[in-house]
Design a protein around this motif. Structure first.
Motif, mmCIF file in Angstrom:
data_model
loop_
_atom_site.group_PDB
_atom_site.id
_atom_site.type_symbol
_atom_site.label_atom_id
_atom_site.label_comp_id
_atom_site.label_asym_id
_atom_site.label_seq_id
_atom_site.Cartn_x
_atom_site.Cartn_y
_atom_site.Cartn_z
ATOM 1 N N UNK B 3 -19.214 13.413 21.692
ATOM 2 C CA UNK B 3 -17.795 13.205 21.399
ATOM 3 C C UNK B 3 -17.368 11.783 21.748
ATOM 4 N N UNK B 4 -17.927 11.319 22.876
ATOM 5 C CA UNK B 4 -17.518 10.000 23.358
ATOM 6 C C UNK B 4 -17.939 8.886 22.413
ATOM 7 N N UNK B 5 -19.022 9.115 21.703
ATOM 8 C CA UNK B 5 -19.537 8.043 20.857
ATOM 9 C C UNK B 5 -18.715 7.860 19.589
ATOM 10 N N UNK B 6 -17.940 8.903 19.215
ATOM 11 C CA UNK B 6 -17.300 8.846 17.910
ATOM 12 C C UNK B 6 -16.475 7.595 17.669
ATOM 13 N N UNK B 7 -15.555 7.252 18.594
ATOM 14 C CA UNK B 7 -14.729 6.067 18.319
ATOM 15 C C UNK B 7 -15.564 4.825 18.107
ATOM 16 N N UNK B 8 -16.632 4.693 18.877
ATOM 17 C CA UNK B 8 -17.460 3.495 18.746
ATOM 18 C C UNK B 8 -18.069 3.427 17.356
ATOM 19 N N UNK B 9 -18.543 4.573 16.891
ATOM 20 C CA UNK B 9 -19.146 4.573 15.559
ATOM 21 C C UNK B 9 -18.093 4.210 14.519
ATOM 22 N N UNK B 10 -16.920 4.811 14.659
ATOM 23 C CA UNK B 10 -15.846 4.470 13.714
ATOM 24 C C UNK B 10 -15.604 2.967 13.727
ATOM 25 N N UNK B 11 -15.524 2.414 14.958
ATOM 26 C CA UNK B 11 -15.236 0.986 15.071
ATOM 27 C C UNK B 11 -16.354 0.163 14.441
ATOM 28 N N UNK B 12 -17.593 0.540 14.720
ATOM 29 C CA UNK B 12 -18.711 -0.250 14.200
ATOM 30 C C UNK B 12 -18.724 -0.216 12.681
ATOM 31 N N UNK B 13 -18.502 0.974 12.137
ATOM 32 C CA UNK B 13 -18.500 1.065 10.681
ATOM 33 C C UNK B 13 -17.360 0.235 10.097
ATOM 34 N N UNK B 14 -16.176 0.324 10.714
ATOM 35 C CA UNK B 14 -15.064 -0.482 10.190
ATOM 36 C C UNK B 14 -15.386 -1.962 10.260
ATOM 37 N N UNK B 15 -16.041 -2.358 11.355
ATOM 38 C CA UNK B 15 -16.364 -3.780 11.497
ATOM 39 C C UNK B 15 -17.297 -4.217 10.379
ATOM 40 N N UNK B 67 -10.367 -2.394 19.279
ATOM 41 C CA UNK B 67 -10.940 -1.174 19.830
ATOM 42 C C UNK B 67 -10.445 -0.949 21.256
ATOM 43 N N UNK B 68 -10.415 -2.021 22.055
ATOM 44 C CA UNK B 68 -9.951 -1.869 23.436
ATOM 45 C C UNK B 68 -8.491 -1.440 23.463
ATOM 46 N N UNK B 69 -7.697 -2.040 22.581
ATOM 47 C CA UNK B 69 -6.288 -1.667 22.554
ATOM 48 C C UNK B 69 -6.154 -0.195 22.173
ATOM 49 N N UNK B 70 -6.973 0.198 21.213
ATOM 50 C CA UNK B 70 -6.903 1.580 20.726
ATOM 51 C C UNK B 70 -7.366 2.568 21.798
ATOM 52 N N UNK B 71 -8.486 2.294 22.416
ATOM 53 C CA UNK B 71 -9.088 3.264 23.319
ATOM 54 C C UNK B 71 -8.653 3.122 24.770
ATOM 55 N N UNK B 72 -8.403 1.903 25.199
ATOM 56 C CA UNK B 72 -8.252 1.684 26.642
ATOM 57 C C UNK B 72 -6.835 1.325 27.059
ATOM 58 N N UNK B 73 -5.875 1.404 26.147
ATOM 59 C CA UNK B 73 -4.524 1.065 26.586
ATOM 60 C C UNK B 73 -4.081 2.074 27.625
ATOM 61 N N UNK B 74 -3.139 1.656 28.474
ATOM 62 C CA UNK B 74 -2.696 2.514 29.565
ATOM 63 C C UNK B 74 -1.963 3.722 28.997
ATOM 64 N N UNK C 407 -15.077 -16.489 25.834
ATOM 65 C CA UNK C 407 -14.463 -15.488 24.952
ATOM 66 C C UNK C 407 -15.139 -14.138 25.153
ATOM 67 N N UNK C 408 -16.470 -14.119 25.147
ATOM 68 C CA UNK C 408 -17.166 -12.848 25.264
ATOM 69 C C UNK C 408 -16.934 -12.212 26.634
ATOM 70 N N UNK C 409 -16.835 -13.041 27.670
ATOM 71 C CA UNK C 409 -16.597 -12.462 28.993
ATOM 72 C C UNK C 409 -15.215 -11.810 29.064
ATOM 73 N N UNK C 410 -14.245 -12.429 28.407
ATOM 74 C CA UNK C 410 -12.915 -11.801 28.397
ATOM 75 C C UNK C 410 -12.967 -10.474 27.650
ATOM 76 N N UNK C 411 -13.698 -10.477 26.533
ATOM 77 C CA UNK C 411 -13.804 -9.233 25.777
ATOM 78 C C UNK C 411 -14.448 -8.148 26.646
ATOM 79 N N UNK C 412 -15.497 -8.549 27.376
ATOM 80 C CA UNK C 412 -16.170 -7.555 28.222
ATOM 81 C C UNK C 412 -15.247 -7.111 29.349
ATOM 82 N N UNK C 413 -14.338 -7.997 29.775
ATOM 83 C CA UNK C 413 -13.395 -7.590 30.813
ATOM 84 C C UNK C 413 -12.424 -6.538 30.279
ATOM 85 N N UNK C 414 -12.047 -6.684 29.016
ATOM 86 C CA UNK C 414 -11.150 -5.689 28.421
ATOM 87 C C UNK C 414 -11.818 -4.317 28.350
ATOM 88 N N UNK C 415 -13.120 -4.338 28.089
ATOM 89 C CA UNK C 415 -13.864 -3.126 27.796
ATOM 90 C C UNK C 415 -13.735 -2.107 28.935
#
Ligand code: HEA
Ligand code: HEA
Ligand code: CUA
Ligand code: CU
Lengths: 206, 255, 636
Positions: B3-15, B67-74, C407-415
């Protein structure tokens, strides 16, 4: 609008004090000394830019040096070099003297240094008056006057500093504990001397 | 797939899709004016390679952000939460130092190949002098080109298919001699003669532009280059020679 | 009344400036007389008087306002006084118009002054876009237009981007490293007051006979040598701005090296401190070159020297080498502090440690080093020796590597962080996208055959704005929003802030994106009119740029109203670890009652019980005890 730095009431209530806490010293180097050394790096770069101009006009373009029909007074300038170099020794002597608490030595050293510097500048100006060409003549002359003139300006500033230090020395301001006021201008003066050696070598000798 | 992998796959495919679309668009856009010289052809290919190399880089950066905004926003309730204390990862860092280095060195290497090809001196070439002056261009055709007296003109004619070496001089300040259709320019500097070389491949009239601020009239310091077949070029030269017979001799373009 | 003219301040400054003009008149008169001008008319040359006045009057102003008072005491042989702190802090807005040695007051002075010049420079851009809306328009004449873009760029570079970073740094750095003030507070005050002088001088050139300096911010010789007197305003304005930059850089370096709190080793410094350290190195080494380049121009102009007179053996290209040896490093001077800001914002707002902290620090130093080896990439089409292009193209491409690491380090920080998407963070993320685009177009420019086509076209204008606006200015916005509570003690309006971000981001791309295509298509830069084939895109760009201008007003409105009446800020609204957030907002006059002790890294978010600094006297280094002195323990 609100001021940026209103004292925090809580901070002041605890204990009233009228100055900041002493800063931590995170380096063994004196701040003033470090500041002067960094400033000298900047100064070296100023000279670097003028030497770049010299490089392009004399070497990259291969124009004759000195320009046709002109000669540089290598001998007189050489004597002048000796004067300036000896002033580096006299100021060193002054510094050593005050470190040992010898006020007379300090005063004598500073005064000699100052007078030697003045004679350097005087001879330099005299050279300009008699050299027989002007910076407006051609690029080589422009560079000659610019490099020596830039250095002359530094000598002038150095002399002002020396003058102030000398006056203070005669007023008895320095002591074996507190002689940074001699040391820091002293470094500047040494820099001015060393720079002259570079200018003299590149402009007159090479 | 977990389940956890799904968003990543979606993101990779979109990219990947975004990269593909980006590349397609980069071909659809009409980037350049007419391609009228061999140098232009090489240079445009270089540009397309650069764009194609850049698109994935940009898409990767943007994808990670989105992806970070989508998945990791507070989310509500996470106000006091912190992320995992990851301090670094040496392998990853080596990876993203090495890959760009290789890519960049490859690209500069390729650009040097293009540069050498574009500047190579061919067996046969003619030289035309260019003089920049506030605020007009003039052109000098030396005797080797005219076969007679040197010709000085404010018109620029070049024969199609022949390599031309422009020898450029300035009478006052710096100008830059630029023909966008040839993708070539160089400054015209007082005190020295600068050069560039081109082989026109497409007949037509193209703008000549002064591309270095040279004062009040800089905006209007333009002219036209006429790329014409060899025969027409000869004819034009002949007409110039007869028009100014015994006239202009200032055309020492080889200077 | 007489006392008013004796005490440092604007009255004394006015008097002294008058003296400066008289001095200039007298000096030029005497010198011209001595060198033998025959008629009275010749003794008084307006150009000569103006040139000398442009040096004497600003210096007189600085003396009058009190910038040199201390050094005069010293020179007069009086006893040295330790810094007297009576002028610390500011209790009303009037205090911001005096010489003040408090780094926090100076930081605010710097920042506000810089934003004033952003508005002026931006307004000038609006005028330029109005002229460029259609080909052949006569909104302004050609000479004025050349003046507009020259002043636009000079103000935004020398009086906005460079000093605003110095201003934010001034406010934040001593707090961040646990120092009560900068190392040389008096020098700090002087370096601020040089800026309005430089700015007014550049703006004032519009009123000079012959108009403003009109040779671009690059002021290439020999055009600048023969230009009207307005050019002298630039050549001297740059000296004042440059002197200010060097003084601040010396101050930062000495402060950072000698005044860090106990326990703050170099690798425990926040990255903003690292960034300013790196920038200051660039400034100290590179800035003298632009000073020299303008000296050369000035000497050629005023005294007939021959640096750039090709007819007498001068070398025209030498100007460009000297100029770019400063001005390329200058683009990193305008970017590295921004990198520092982004590191602060992203770590705090993503609630994670900076990924690869050490590499972040080393990449800054790598950029500093490489930055000195690429200057001639601005000269690929200048006619310099052809071989120089090869090494310069390689170093230029390679400099993208350390930038990429960042740039990549900032991206990894977001992750996998917990992203707080408030205004500062939005600007940080916006920066990542727009700067990457600008950087990529930069890398394309390093490819010589491509640069040979687009050099000096609108493609360059697009690159400039993607890196300077999309890069530097975005980071500045992020930083201003981030530290606004600390600097003013008030919170800003978050909703307005987000509007500001989105309007800026959209209109920015609409304005500057299409410029790439214009350039490729063949539109040169620095033209007041253009071929009609470019008309549509230019109209589009102009309209978008007005939107961009209006978006700036949202920011200004937000800042002014929040400063006056926003809700009070707590000491640490972002739950950040770095030291500046551990004191009240705004900070106490002397920053700390007691110098803190640093016991850990600056970004240990998510590490259970992690602490960066404590205010109790240092315990034994191994015990980071969670007692009374603990600054902040982030929750899980
Ligand atoms: C903040 C200012 C700033 C910054 C940071 C930069 C950064 C860069 N610049 Fe730019 N530049 C300017 C401001 C700036 N520039 C200005 C003002 C001018 C015009 C001056 C004038 O004439 O008026 C100019 C002009 C200019 C030219 C001259 C063009 C010409 O006049 O013909 C060149 C040529 O090489 C260039 C190159 C670069 C490069 C390679 C970078 C690199 O540092 C960029 C590195 C960053 C990235 C590449 C993005 C992030 C990286 C990754 C995501 C990693 C992977 C990437 C790849 C593998 C490609 N710039
Ligand atoms: C940090 C640097 C910076 C910034 C922020 C900007 C911002 C802008 N720039 Fe600038 N620009 C440069 C640096 C910068 N520029 C440089 C270095 C050059 C090269 C110059 C040269 O060739 O020498 C250049 C050149 C340049 C050109 C090319 C000129 C030419 O070659 O002919 C253009 C053309 O469109 C342009 C447009 C703009 C626009 C529309 C903005 C907009 O972002 C501006 C947005 C507007 C505002 C921020 C102000 C808003 C305020 C108001 C609307 C009201 C104000 C009120 C009061 C003052 C009371 N710029
Ligand atoms: Cu000639 Cu621009
Ligand atoms: Cu550069």
């Amino acid at each position: 609008m609100e001021a940026a730095s209103i004292p925090h009431p809580a901070a002041h209530a605890e204990h009233e004090h009228h100055g900041p806490p002493a800063a931590n010293r995170s380096s063994r180097v004196e701040p003033q000394l470090l500041g002067m050394l960094l400033f000298i790096i900047s100064e070296i770069m100023v000279f670097g830019a003028f030497f770049t101009a010299y490089f392009f006009i004399r070497i990259a373009n291969g124009d004759p040096w000195p320009a046709h029909g002109t000669t540089l007074p290598v001998g007189v300038a050489g004597m002048n070099t000796a004067i300036l170099v000896s002033s580096s020794f006299t100021i060193h002597w002054a510094e050593q003297a005050i470190k040992k608490g010898n006020h007379l030595g300090l005063k004598a050293g500073m005064l000699t240094t100052f007078l030697l510097g003045c004679s350097f500048l005087f001879i330099q100006i005299n050279e300009y008056a008699n050299i027989g060409f002007a910076p407006q003549d051609a690029a080589q002359q422009t560079i000659f006057y610019s490099l020596t003139g830039l250095h002359g300006a530094h000598v002038f500033i150095g002399l002002l500093l020396l003058l102030f230090v000398t006056i203070r020395a005669f007023r008895g301001h320095y002591s074996p504990e507190e002689h940074r006021g001699v040391e820091v201008p002293g470094i500047y003066w040494h820099f001015v001397d060393v720079m002259w050696l570079v200018v003299y070598t590149t402009v007159y000798i090479l | 797939m977990g389940r956890q992998q799904r968003p990543i796959v979606i993101a990779a495919v979109s990219a990947v899709i975004a990269i593909a679309i980006g590349i397609v668009i980069s071909y659809a856009i009409h980037w350049f004016p007419a391609q009228a010289s061999t140098q232009a052809k090489e240079s445009d290919t270089l540009y397309h390679v650069l764009v194609i190399a850049s698109i994935p880089i940009f898409v990767i950066v943007v994808s990670v952000i989105l992806y970070s905004v989508w998945q990791f926003h507070m989310k509500p309730g996470e106000e006091l939460k912190d992320g995992p204390p990851i301090h670094g990862n040496t392998r990853l860092e080596v990876f993203w130092t090495a890959i760009p280095t290789v890519l960049l060195l490859g690209l500069v290497g390729y650009s040097f190949v293009v540069l050498r090809n574009n500047e190579k001196k061919p067996a046969h070439e003619i030289q035309i002098g260019v003089t920049g002056q506030q605020f007009a261009w003039s052109y000098q055709y030396p005797p080797s080109v005219t076969g007679g007296a040197a010709v000085n003109s404010n018109q620029l004619y070049v024969p199609k298919g022949t390599s031309v070496d422009f020898a450029m001089r300035s009478n006052d300040v710096i100008h830059a001699f630029w023909i966008p259709a040839f993708r070539l320019q160089e400054d015209v500097v007082p005190g020295i003669t600068t050069h560039w070389r081109t082989t026109p491949t497409l007949t037509g009239d193209y703008p000549v532009v002064c591309n270095l601020l040279c004062g009040l009239g800089h905006s209007l310091m333009r002219s036209t280059v006429h790329v014409v077949p060899e025969a027409q070029f000869k004819a034009w030269i002949a007409s110039q020679l007869s028009a100014s017979s015994g006239g202009s001799t200032s055309g020492g373009a080889s200077g | 009344m007489a006392a008013r003219f004796r005490a440092p301040g604007f009255y004394r400054a006015a008097l002294m400036m008058l003296g400066g003009v008289l001095f200039a008149t007298a000096l030029t008169w005497i010198v011209r007389m001595a060198t033998g001008h025959a008629t009275f008319h010749h003794y008084l040359s307006p150009d000569a008087i103006l040139t000398v006045s442009l040096i004497a009057v600003p210096l007189a102003f600085l003396v009058g306002i009190g910038g040199f008072d201390y050094w005069f005491y010293w020179a007069a042989g009086r006893a040295t006084r330790p810094e007297d702190h009576s002028s610390h802090g500011a209790s009303s807005w009037k205090d911001y118009f005096r010489i003040n040695t408090d780094h926090k007051v100076i930081g605010v002075q710097y920042t506000v002054n810089s934003f004033f010049f952003l508005l002026v420079g931006g307004l000038i851009a609006m005028l330029m876009r109005a002229q460029l809306a259609q080909p052949g328009s006569h909104f302004v004449d050609g000479n004025t237009f050349n003046g507009l873009f020259s002043v636009h760029a000079s103000l935004l570079i020398f009086l906005f981007i460079i000093p605003v970073f110095a201003g934010l740094g001034n406010f934040v750095i001593p707090l961040m490293i646990g120092a009560p003030d900068m190392a040389f507070p008096r020098l700090n005050a002087l370096s601020f007051w040089l800026l309005p002088v430089a700015g007014l001088m550049m703006l004032g050139s519009f009123f000079a006979p012959g108009g403003a300096f009109a040779d671009g911010w690059t002021a290439y010789a020999p055009l600048s040598v023969n230009a009207p007197i307005g050019q002298t305003f630039f050549a001297l304005g740059v000296q004042f701005a440059g002197a200010s930059s060097i003084m601040t850089a010396l101050n930062f370096l000495v402060t950072i090296i000698t005044m860090r709190a106990p326990g703050m080793s170099f690798f425990r410094m926040p990255l903003l401190v690292w960034a300013n350290f790196a920038t200051s190195l660039l400034v100290v080494i590179a800035t003298p070159f632009i000073a020299a380049s303008q000296f050369f121009v000035l000497l050629d102009r005023a005294l007939g020297f021959n640096f750039f007179n090709a007819a007498k053996g001068g070398d025209v290209l030498m100007y460009q080498h000297v100029f770019w040896f400063y001005s390329h490093p200058a683009v990193y001077i305008m970017m590295l502090p921004g990198f520092g800001i982004i590191s602060e914002v992203i770590a705090v707002k993503a609630r994670k440690p900076i990924f690869g902290y050490r590499m972040m620090a080393f990449s800054l130093l790598a950029i500093v080093g490489l930055g000195f080896t690429v200057w001639a990439h601005h000269m690929f089409t200048s006619g310099m020796a052809a071989w120089i292009r090869i090494p310069m193209a390689i170093t230029t491409a390679v400099i993208a590597v350390p930038t990429g690491i960042k740039i990549f380090s900032w991206l990894a920080t977001l992750w996998r962080g917990v992203l707080h998407l408030d205004t500062a963070m939005l600007f940080a993320l916006g920066f990542l996208t727009t700067f990457t685009l600008g950087g990529i177009s930069g890398v394309m420019l390093a490819m010589v055959p491509f640069d040979i086509h687009v050099s000096a076209t609108y493609f360059i204008v697009a690159h400039i704005h993607y890196v300077l606006f999309g890069g530097s200015l975005m980071t500045i916005y992020a930083g201003v929003y981030y530290w606004f509570p600390k600097m003013t003690g008030r919170m800003y309006d978050e909703r307005l802030g987000k509007w500001h971000f989105w309007t800026t981001f959209v209109f920015f791309n609409l304005t500057f994106g299409p410029m790439h295509i214009l350039g490729l298509q063949g539109m040169p830069r620095r033209v007041s009119t253009y071929a009609s084939q470019f008309a549509d895109l230019n109209l589009f760009i102009s309209i978008a740029s007005f939107g961009l201008g209006l978006s700036t007003l949202l920011f200004i409105y937000n800042i002014i109203t929040s400063w006056r009446g926003g809700p009070r800020a707590v000491g640490n609204p972002w739950r950040a670890l770095t030291l500046e957030w551990q004191v009240s907002s705004p900070p106490p006059v002397f920053n700390f009652d007691r110098v803190p002790t640093v016991v850990g890294g600056p970004y240990e978010y998510g590490v259970p019980g992690a602490v960066h600094g404590i205010f109790a006297p240092a315990p034994s280094p191994t015990v980071a005890d969670a007692g009374a002195g603990v600054v902040h323990a982030p929750s899980q």
